[in-house]
Motif scaffolding. Structure first.
Motif, mmCIF file in Angstrom:
data_model
loop_
_atom_site.group_PDB
_atom_site.id
_atom_site.type_symbol
_atom_site.label_atom_id
_atom_site.label_comp_id
_atom_site.label_asym_id
_atom_site.label_seq_id
_atom_site.Cartn_x
_atom_site.Cartn_y
_atom_site.Cartn_z
ATOM 1 N N LYS A 15 0.577 -0.859 0.032
ATOM 2 C CA LYS A 15 -0.058 -0.268 0.153
ATOM 3 C C LYS A 15 1.169 1.647 0.569
ATOM 4 O O LYS A 15 1.481 1.068 0.762
ATOM 5 N N LEU A 16 1.294 1.410 -0.979
ATOM 6 C CA LEU A 16 1.716 2.797 -1.258
ATOM 7 C C LEU A 16 0.911 4.552 -1.101
ATOM 8 O O LEU A 16 -0.498 4.605 -2.370
ATOM 9 N N LEU A 17 1.268 5.261 0.146
ATOM 10 C CA LEU A 17 0.548 6.153 0.392
ATOM 11 C C LEU A 17 0.889 7.317 -0.711
ATOM 12 O O LEU A 17 1.655 7.442 -1.290
ATOM 13 N N ARG A 18 -0.455 8.019 -0.861
ATOM 14 C CA ARG A 18 -0.530 9.610 -1.690
ATOM 15 C C ARG A 18 1.052 10.378 -1.284
ATOM 16 O O ARG A 18 1.597 10.007 -0.107
ATOM 17 N N GLU A 19 1.550 11.123 -2.157
ATOM 18 C CA GLU A 19 2.476 11.422 -2.533
ATOM 19 C C GLU A 19 2.686 12.114 -1.317
ATOM 20 O O GLU A 19 3.727 13.273 -0.466
ATOM 21 N N ASP B 130 5.921 -5.164 6.339
ATOM 22 C CA ASP B 130 7.116 -3.734 7.111
ATOM 23 C C ASP B 130 6.191 -2.488 6.810
ATOM 24 O O ASP B 130 5.615 -2.690 5.949
ATOM 25 N N LEU B 131 6.543 -1.502 7.050
ATOM 26 C CA LEU B 131 6.977 -0.157 6.616
ATOM 27 C C LEU B 131 8.665 0.766 6.357
ATOM 28 O O LEU B 131 9.375 0.459 6.812
ATOM 29 N N VAL B 132 7.738 0.749 4.945
ATOM 30 C CA VAL B 132 9.212 1.789 4.019
ATOM 31 C C VAL B 132 9.069 2.934 4.053
ATOM 32 O O VAL B 132 7.876 3.233 3.091
ATOM 33 N N VAL B 133 10.030 3.890 4.289
ATOM 34 C CA VAL B 133 10.127 5.432 4.538
ATOM 35 C C VAL B 133 11.539 5.148 3.429
ATOM 36 O O VAL B 133 12.859 5.057 4.209
ATOM 37 N N ASP C 234 8.880 7.698 -0.953
ATOM 38 C CA ASP C 234 7.594 6.781 -0.676
ATOM 39 C C ASP C 234 7.468 6.684 0.256
ATOM 40 O O ASP C 234 8.326 6.263 1.183
ATOM 41 N N LEU C 235 6.049 6.049 0.625
ATOM 42 C CA LEU C 235 5.447 5.570 2.407
ATOM 43 C C LEU C 235 4.586 4.013 2.368
ATOM 44 O O LEU C 235 3.420 4.945 1.069
ATOM 45 N N GLN D 140 5.674 16.125 7.113
ATOM 46 C CA GLN D 140 7.066 15.029 7.768
ATOM 47 C C GLN D 140 5.991 14.496 9.399
ATOM 48 O O GLN D 140 6.530 13.719 9.338
ATOM 49 N N GLU D 141 5.250 15.434 9.926
ATOM 50 C CA GLU D 141 5.167 14.911 10.728
ATOM 51 C C GLU D 141 3.748 13.442 10.522
ATOM 52 O O GLU D 141 4.354 12.798 11.537
ATOM 53 N N LEU D 142 3.619 13.571 9.565
ATOM 54 C CA LEU D 142 2.763 11.615 9.356
ATOM 55 C C LEU D 142 3.877 10.707 9.279
ATOM 56 O O LEU D 142 4.082 10.247 9.032
ATOM 57 N N VAL D 143 4.721 10.811 8.762
ATOM 58 C CA VAL D 143 6.221 10.457 8.517
ATOM 59 C C VAL D 143 6.878 9.858 9.595
ATOM 60 O O VAL D 143 7.130 8.792 10.474
ATOM 61 N N GLY D 144 6.773 10.683 11.234
ATOM 62 C CA GLY D 144 7.060 10.547 12.077
ATOM 63 C C GLY D 144 5.954 9.475 12.729
ATOM 64 O O GLY D 144 6.963 8.568 13.514
#
Length: 410
Positions: A36-40, A72-75, A79-80, A46-50
């Motif tokens: 599941k590739l989240l929207r760009e 897995d969670l990919v950052v 790509d998130l 950055q808050e959501l990535v955290g």
């Protein structure tokens, strides 16, 4: 076109698109996966990535047969992504769209599976927050259960929590799917485990009836019904099962069952539901309705509403619909919530009954009025004739009575 996701995964084929991103069929070190590739725009937050990184441990640790595991969670740059198990099957919305409603045995077995998955999640401190048919996958490779049900797995854990950041939603927004939102979320309270129970009971009602208990019409009306209306009974199901649904749709979160209790109580019901056919009820209306083919105000024929499937983590998925996860809505004010349910009641109609406001409904109403008018005229006529006959009888009897009481002539 294939694309790399981080250093370990390759996304090969799009399975579907949803409100939060795109689901891909991918390949990882251990074989096929769903990615599941989240929207760009989400990936650039950055808050959501955290928050994404913070939730990693909880999501990766959620391991249960009725939960689609997050591997897995990919950052990685823009790509998130969440890498999950690939389920070979379909989602519950697709089956519901195809069959309209399920046999009670199948519906209860599926919901019991989901309740087991929720019990494991809640024990780990994870609240799903967006339980609905789109997020329930049916494993077609698994063994058949009661009513022909395949094993059910709950997916998309953590996505609602990731996206529902304070800055993104503020205090005036609600994140969720209107039909399945618990009253406490509508009233602005923080979501606890009980919100998942409420949503799951709504799903069970929908599987049995073919429609949700408080859905239909404008999202604002749906939100108000969750707070103000009482669920309308469904005819034809055992009383004990109905009481379970009512308890889990209670307005007070503390009155609802826990997920483990719900799963156990539902499985106790399965023997009594064996062989029961799907219920025979029609969806209630929330506004003016028309029969198929009846002209609308624009002169065009009415078109039946179609509920499209959402994004499952399986091949052959449909695009997501207006029941998207994470729909953002304004929180209704106290005056709106206290407005009551007048005009929004959603009592199921008996199968075959005309929709209120339709041409057939109006024609039947006219026939009833004509029939009642004719009966009233006949009744009045009968009363009039009866009164005339009674009066005539009195006139005929009067001379005889007078002569018998008169004194004899000399």
């Amino acid at each position: 076109m294939a694309r790399k996701i981080g250093s370990r995964y390759t996304a090969n084929q799009i399975l579907g698109r949803g409100s939060a991103g795109t689901v891909w069929l991918g390949e990882g070190p251990e074989g096929p996966v769903a990615i599941k590739l989240l929207r760009e725009d989400l990936a650039s937050d950055q808050e959501l990535v955290g928050r994404f990184v913070q939730e990693r441990t909880a999501l990766l640790g959620l391991d249960h047969p009725n939960v689609v595991s997050v591997r897995d969670l990919v950052v990685d740059g823009n790509d998130l992504a969440l890498v999950m198990d690939l389920v070979r099957g379909t989602d519950l919305r697709t089956r519901l769209d195809r069959e309209r409603r399920l046999a009670p045995g199948a519906a209860v077995a599926i919901v019991a599976d989901v309740a087991d998955g929720l019990a494991a999640a809640h024990a780990a401190g994870v609240v799903h927050r967006d339980v609905k048919p789109e997020n329930v996958l049916l494993d077609m490779q698994g063994p058949l259960g009661p009513g022909g049900s395949h094993p059910a797995l709950l997916t998309d854990f953590g996505v609602a929590k990731l996206i529902d950041s304070p800055r993104r939603t503020r205090a005036t927004k609600i994140i969720g799917t209107p039909d399945y939102l618990a009253p406490e979320i509508v009233e602005g309270l923080p979501p606890r485990a009980a919100v998942d129970i409420y949503a799951l009971a709504t799903v069970l009602y929908e599987l049995l009836a073919g429609f949700t208990p408080f859905g239909g019409g404008h999202p604002g009306a749906v939100l108000r019904r969750h707070v103000t209306e009482t669920v309308v009974p469904l005819p034809g199901i055992p009383e004990e099962l109905w009481q379970l649904i009512v308890q889990c749709l209670a307005k007070a979160p503390a009155s609802r069952l826990r997920a483990s209790e719900l799963a156990a109580r539902l499985r106790e019901q399965l023997p009594t539901l064996a062989g029961m056919a799907p219920l025979d009820v029609d969806e209630p209306d929330t506004g003016p309705a028309r029969e198929p083919g009846e002209a609308t105000g624009s002169g065009e024929p009415a078109v039946a509403r179609v509920r499209r499937g959402a994004v499952p983590l399986v091949p052959g998925a449909k695009p997501d619909s207006n029941r998207d996860t994470h729909t953002s809505m304004r929180v209704p004010g106290p005056d709106e919530l206290s407005g009551g349910a007048r005009g929004t009641a959603r009592a199921p109609r008996a199968a075959g009954a005309p929709r209120p406001g339709s041409a057939r409904h109006r024609a039947m109403a006219r026939r009833r009025r004509i029939t009642l008018g004719a009966v009233a005229v006949a009744l009045l006529a009968a009363i009039g004739v009866g009164a005339w006959l009674a009066a005539s009888g009195d006139d005929d009897a009067a001379p005889s009575g007078t002569s018998s009481s008169a004194p004899a002539s000399p």
